[in-house]
Design an enzyme around this catalytic site. Structure first.
Site, short mmCIF file in Angstrom:
data_model
loop_
_atom_site.label_atom_id
_atom_site.label_comp_id
_atom_site.label_asym_id
_atom_site.label_seq_id
_atom_site.Cartn_x
_atom_site.Cartn_y
_atom_site.Cartn_z
N HIS A 45 -23.94 29.09 21.55
CA HIS A 45 -23.48 30.26 21.19
C HIS A 45 -22.11 28.83 20.97
O HIS A 45 -21.19 29.72 20.42
CB HIS A 45 -22.78 31.37 21.89
CG HIS A 45 -21.58 32.12 21.90
ND1 HIS A 45 -22.01 33.59 21.46
CD2 HIS A 45 -20.62 32.62 22.28
CE1 HIS A 45 -21.15 33.90 21.79
NE2 HIS A 45 -19.75 33.52 21.90
N GLU A 89 -16.09 37.25 14.85
CA GLU A 89 -17.18 37.32 15.90
C GLU A 89 -18.32 38.19 15.21
O GLU A 89 -17.67 39.38 15.95
CB GLU A 89 -15.83 36.88 16.81
CG GLU A 89 -16.44 35.77 17.10
CD GLU A 89 -16.13 35.25 18.41
OE1 GLU A 89 -15.25 34.07 18.20
OE2 GLU A 89 -15.22 35.91 19.45
N SER A 90 -18.80 37.62 16.53
CA SER A 90 -20.22 38.69 16.81
C SER A 90 -20.10 39.05 18.27
O SER A 90 -19.71 38.17 19.10
CB SER A 90 -21.59 38.22 16.38
OG SER A 90 -22.18 37.03 17.56
N HIS A 91 -20.53 40.01 18.57
CA HIS A 91 -20.95 40.60 19.88
C HIS A 91 -22.15 41.67 19.88
O HIS A 91 -21.68 42.59 20.39
CB HIS A 91 -19.66 41.22 20.58
CG HIS A 91 -18.88 40.47 21.79
ND1 HIS A 91 -18.48 41.94 22.61
CD2 HIS A 91 -19.46 40.30 22.70
CE1 HIS A 91 -18.36 40.89 24.20
NE2 HIS A 91 -19.11 39.63 23.42
N ASN A 92 -22.81 41.23 19.61
CA ASN A 92 -24.39 42.01 18.98
C ASN A 92 -24.97 41.99 20.30
O ASN A 92 -25.91 43.50 21.42
CB ASN A 92 -25.38 40.86 18.09
CG ASN A 92 -24.49 40.35 17.12
OD1 ASN A 92 -23.81 41.01 16.98
ND2 ASN A 92 -25.20 39.94 17.06
N ASP A 113 -8.77 36.01 19.77
CA ASP A 113 -8.60 34.24 18.56
C ASP A 113 -7.25 34.42 18.09
O ASP A 113 -6.94 33.19 17.55
CB ASP A 113 -9.30 34.56 18.04
CG ASP A 113 -10.74 34.09 18.67
OD1 ASP A 113 -10.81 33.32 19.92
OD2 ASP A 113 -12.50 34.67 18.69
N ASP A 264 -7.30 31.22 24.09
CA ASP A 264 -8.25 32.69 24.75
C ASP A 264 -8.97 32.16 25.92
O ASP A 264 -9.48 31.12 25.55
CB ASP A 264 -7.87 33.83 24.33
CG ASP A 264 -9.44 33.82 23.29
OD1 ASP A 264 -9.37 32.72 22.59
OD2 ASP A 264 -10.20 34.07 23.41
N GLU A 308 -16.70 35.71 32.77
CA GLU A 308 -16.28 36.25 31.25
C GLU A 308 -15.33 37.72 31.57
O GLU A 308 -15.43 38.16 30.82
CB GLU A 308 -17.17 35.99 30.31
CG GLU A 308 -17.91 34.91 30.05
CD GLU A 308 -19.01 35.14 28.61
OE1 GLU A 308 -18.48 35.90 27.56
OE2 GLU A 308 -19.54 34.13 27.98
N SER A 309 -14.68 37.31 32.65
CA SER A 309 -13.17 38.98 32.67
C SER A 309 -12.61 38.68 31.33
O SER A 309 -12.39 37.27 31.02
CB SER A 309 -12.12 38.16 33.53
OG SER A 309 -13.91 38.81 34.84
N ASP A 487 -17.04 34.10 8.21
CA ASP A 487 -18.42 34.12 8.10
C ASP A 487 -19.14 34.97 10.05
O ASP A 487 -18.03 33.82 10.56
CB ASP A 487 -18.52 32.94 7.70
CG ASP A 487 -18.91 32.46 7.89
OD1 ASP A 487 -19.05 32.02 9.11
OD2 ASP A 487 -19.54 30.75 7.16
#
Lengths: 720, 221
Positions: A45, A89-92, A113, A264, A308-309, A487
């Site tokens: 990632h 961005e993905s959050h799959n 971002d 960020d 990852e707060s 992308d």
């Protein structure tokens, strides 16, 4: 001190050879905290280790590109001192485990971002892929994801103006949630992430650090199995109110000249932000972990660095700017803490309770992360589609297609999103591209997200070309000039050569299309290991395109405007039924090669159409994509509440009506309009008027009946 | 015409409202912060914008209703200064006790954002003077908690005393008697869920919200 065993190394998602590489890089055994830092930074990632060498093939430059890939987001010049800043961005994985929070924090992350670079977010879009509409999990996932996107975006006051939703069984065990954000800044007020100025203060702002999301980046870099549900605690919890305050506070501070660099805390939180800022600046960084604002007592540096707060930012300030900055963040009731300073050591040094608990050279963590040229096998070409019997009921098929999962109206989705806040949304969801005015001007950004995964699966190269070309076409169809893309590459496990083959093929196709259309990639994201128990998703390189129109009043919409107008088809029609929705929905086949994309014709057709939109010749424009010609025409009729009558061509009516040939537009003009010479085939196909869509010699369907089938699918599915 | 827009932490239609007010009155409104303890002198309109003040935590509008600035707004309203609350602003007005009733979760439970048809029920107020009696207009809604509820006596009183300003001409959120906007007894405080500031110029696709601000301008300026 915990001794590092092979089990601990494996738990951190590191391969034995990667651990050996760490030992060599630092010349000693790492402690647990240091191992944790390597593990997140070297995760797929964060490090793009399997994809980097291929991503380098994408064109990223054009005279209007201010910042290409490598920063928090891409930046393009849109004239008059304005810049558009965007990324997808993905959050799959989090969204499959916990759909509401997974999707919500995906939206929050992508907005950070964008505003971290100095832009006010002005538009959100989403590309969503779910399992089969009939799969028992799909409904609950769709409901949660849509509510999460709305819940977060609506609260922050950023309109969600467009996107796409698809259904396919390959996503049954691994949905895709890709969020895109577009922001606006001034070209002389863009903020970057490279730390500078030895001794400058490192400042933490936003929410406090909790124990949530620890190892999120590592989870996102592994396949799913039946235990994945137990990973729910690794999903972060979002607070959109905090994000809204953070946006306002950051933009207020950015209006001063207090900030040297800002980033960020996204995936891998404080670790990735501190490492990347220091690495990019070629400096070192020292943090006092006791100063990190924490949500609960007793947190260890390991937890603080890997948390990852959400809703947190890291900044380097100019010396002496702390009081000014602190006053702004206090006004917005946000945490503000000086947690360290920039050093000249080239090292990441963490101090806690008076002891140095981490002391690592930065180069191996970031720049020297592993890079793999994984073996890949090209996707074998599909045999041509054999004879397919013609439709027995052409108009009945139309009703079925318009009411099918992939073509039905998405109203149920976008009515849950505030798509108007900001009062600059000129074209709302439902058109070819969303159109969002640049506040206070006549300019507008046209934005569209697209990909046709079944095409990419059948032929990665053509599918990659098509994904780029379709956003280009959608942006063109509203009259805007496409400028650049972001992308979001969603694929299965790169350790399988056939999956790497899909990735390599799609990149090659995308690169060809980007070059042919002068349409560079300026930002992006890669999400691999999208598979559950060996079942991979369809390769899904989601593309978000951004274009510009100088005067929104010149833009076109797809709605038919008046009766008695001429309907023309721009582009060549071969009647390509391979991989078409008609073939799948009516014949039950996912077969044949996808339609090829002729990039020269694509560009010629688009440039011709755009010029005619801008000079006011065209009354309505729509690209023909999924579902083919008759579906596109039905969409125009339903949007305008005006019917149309068309004459079919050829002997295979289904191929004429539902073939998915690329590079085509349906346009309408006032009767008697003289069209200039067209560089691609141009043919008159019919006229507007009446209350039905009529195919001469075959039959007709009332617009009301079409609309009913089109609108009822999602509400019905969700009510069941 | 001297106007002001109150900004709470989490307000997000404050700019849109300010842009609409400036477009129509020709004067930039004063932007007031929730922590302020004084109003500028001579205000002819105080507007509370839409958004998610304090994240809608506790109840929509509940925390904002206790902000320092609200003491001043309540006092000014008592003296007859026109106060307009849109969406979250309407929720704040009910929580502050300036308007009766409450805005509950939408009957359909989902957030709803779309154009809706509204009936202008009364034109006997400065806010609705610009419309024709019984006129149907189209204004967008965007809310999760827009389901207006009050006890039957209150609803009867609102209707009898001409305090219902707008009524949905279609089912939107389950509101009692399809009420979309109400006035206080004196007629100088209006709360409404639909967003007139989102339909004031051609780019918005319709300009039905314009007449609300123009009507105010004609009456007050």
């Amino acid at each position: 001190m915990t001794a590092i065993t092979p089990e601990i190394v494996a738990e951190h998602g590191l391969q034995p050879d990667e651990y050996a590489r760490i030992l060599k890089a630092i010349g000693r055994e790492p402690n647990l905290l240091e191992l944790g830092i390597f593990s997140v930074m070297w995760s797929e990632h964060c490090s793009y280790k399997s994809s980097r060498i291929h991503l380098a093939k994408l064109p990223t430059k054009a005279p209007w590109v201010i910042q290409g890939p490598g920063e928090n987001a891409g930046v393009i010049d849109i004239g008059d001192g304005d810049a558009a800043i965007f990324k997808m961005e993905s959050h799959n994985h989090p969204s499959f485990i916990e759909p509401y929070q997974g999707a919500a924090t995906g939206v929050g992350g992508i907005m950070r971002d964008v505003f971290t670079m100095g832009a006010r977010p002005v538009a959100n879009l989403n590309s969503l892929s779910f399992g089969a509409a009939t799969h028992p999990k799909t409904k609950q996932l769709l409901r949660g994801v849509v509510a999460g996107i709305g819940g977060y975006g609506n609260c922050t006051g950023v309109p969600t103006v467009g996107g796409e939703v698809r259904f396919h069984p390959s996503y049954n065990g691994n949905i895709l949630v890709n969020a895109m954000c577009v922001g606006l800044a001034r070209t002389d007020k863009i903020f970057y992430s490279a730390a500078a100025g030895i001794g400058n203060p490192v400042v933490y702002v936003g929410s406090k650090t909790g124990r949530d999301g620890i190892h999120g980046a590592t989870m996102a870099s592994a396949e799913f199995d039946e235990d994945s549900e137990s990973k729910r605690p690794t999903v972060q919890v979002g607070d959109p109110f905090m994000e809204k305050l953070l946006i306002e506070a950051c933009l207020e501070l950015m209006a001063t000249d207090a900030i040297v660099a800002i980033q960020d805390m996204g995936a891998a939180g404080l670790t990735s932000s501190s490492v990347e800022m220091a690495s990019k600046g070629g400096v070192g960084i020292k943090l006092i972990m006791d100063n990190v604002p924490t949500r609960e007592e007793g947190m260890t540096p390991y937890e603080m660095m890997l948390s990852e707060s959400q809703e947190r930012m890291l900044m380097i300030l100019k010396p002496g700017a702390e009081p000014q900055a602190e006053a702004i963040f206090r006004k917005w009731a946000l945490d503000f803490a000086v947690i360290g300073h920039v050093t000249d050591t080239g090292r990441l040094q963490l101090e806690w309770q008076g002891e140095m608990v981490c002391d690592l050279p930065l180069d191996p963590i970031g720049e020297d992360a592993p890079k793999y040229d994984r073996p890949w096998a090209p996707t074998p070409p599909r045999a041509p589609l054999g004879e397919v019997a013609d439709s027995a009921d052409l108009m009945g098929d139309l009703v079925k297609l318009l009411g099918s999962a992939d073509l039905a109206s998405r109203r149920w989705v976008w009515e849950q999103y505030d798509h108007m806040v900001g009062a600059d949304t000129v074209q709302r969801p439902g058109g070819d591209a969303a159109l969002v005015r640049v506040h206070g001007t006549k300019k507008a950004l046209a934005i569209s997200t697209d990909v046709t995964p079944r095409y990419v699966f059948a032929d990665p190269l053509e599918g990659g070309k098509q994904a780029i070309a379709e956003t280009w076409r959608n942006i063109t169809a509203v009259g805007a000039t496409p400028l650049a893309v972001t992308d979001c590459m969603n694929f299965a496990a790169p350790t399988r050569p056939e999956i790497m083959g899909q990735f390599v093929g799609a990149i090659e196709g995308m690169a060809q299309a980007c070059r042919a259309l002068d349409y560079p990639v300026v930002s992006g994201n890669v999400s691999l290991y999208n598979e559950t128990e060996g079942q991979g998703i369809l390769p899904t390189p989601g593309i978000g395109g951004v274009g510009l129109i100088a005067d929104w009043e010149r833009s076109a919409t797809l709605a038919l405007k008046a009766a008695g107008e001429e309907i023309w088809l721009v582009g060549a029609s071969a009647g390509h039924l391979g991989q078409s929705i008609w073939l799948r929905e009516i014949r039950g086949l996912e077969d044949g090669p996808p339609p090829p994309v002729d990039l020269t014709a694509e560009r010629a057709a688009g440039d011709w159409v755009r010029a005619l939109i801008l000079n006011g010749t065209l009354t309505a424009v729509h690209d023909t994509a999924d579902g083919g010609l008759l579906v596109a025409l039905a969409e125009m009729a339903m949007a305008g509440g005006i019917g149309a009558s068309v004459t079919p061509k050829g002997s295979h009516f289904a191929a004429w009506a539902y073939g998915e040939d690329q590079g085509r537009y349906i346009i309408t003009v006032k009767p008697g309009t003289t069209l200039p010479p067209c560089p691609v085939p141009l043919s008159r196909i019919g006229s507007t008027g009446g209350t039905a869509l009529k195919v001469e010699g075959i039959g007709a369907q009332d617009i009301g009946a079409l609309r009913k089938a089109h609108e009822i699918f999602l509400p019905d599915m969700m009510a069941r | 015409m001297k106007t002001a827009v109150v900004v709470f932490p989490g307000s997000n239609c404050d700019r849109d409202l300010a842009v609409a007010l400036e477009l129509i009155t020709g004067v930039k409104p004063a932007m007031l912060w929730h922590d302020d303890t004084e109003l500028p002198a001579g205000l002819e309109l105080i507007a509370l914008p839409g958004g998610f003040s304090h994240g809608d935590y506790l109840r929509s509008g509940a925390i904002a209703a206790r902000a320092p600035i609200m003491r001043e707004v309540i006092e000014a309203a008592g003296k007859g200064t026109p106060v307009l609350g849109i969406c979250n602003g309407f929720q704040v007005l009910t929580e502050a006790g300036l308007l009766p009733g409450a805005l509950m979760r939408n009957a359909g439970l989902d957030f709803v954002c779309r154009d809706v048809a509204l009936e202008v029920v009364t034109t006997e107020t400065p806010f609705t003077k610009g419309y024709q009696p019984g006129e149907t207009i189209r204004i967008p809604v965007a809310h999760h908690d827009g389901n207006f509820q009050a006890d039957a006596d209150t609803l009867d009183r609102l209707e009898q005393q001409g305090q219902v300003a707008f009524r949905y001409a279609e089912e939107v959120n389950g509101s009692a008697r399809q009420i979309a906007g109400i006035l206080n007894a004196k007629g100088n405080v209006l709360g409404m869920m639909p967003h007139p500031e989102r339909v004031v110029e051609q780019a918005h696709g319709n300009t039905d919200g314009r007449k609300l601000f123009e009507g105010l301008l004609n009456v007050l300026a």
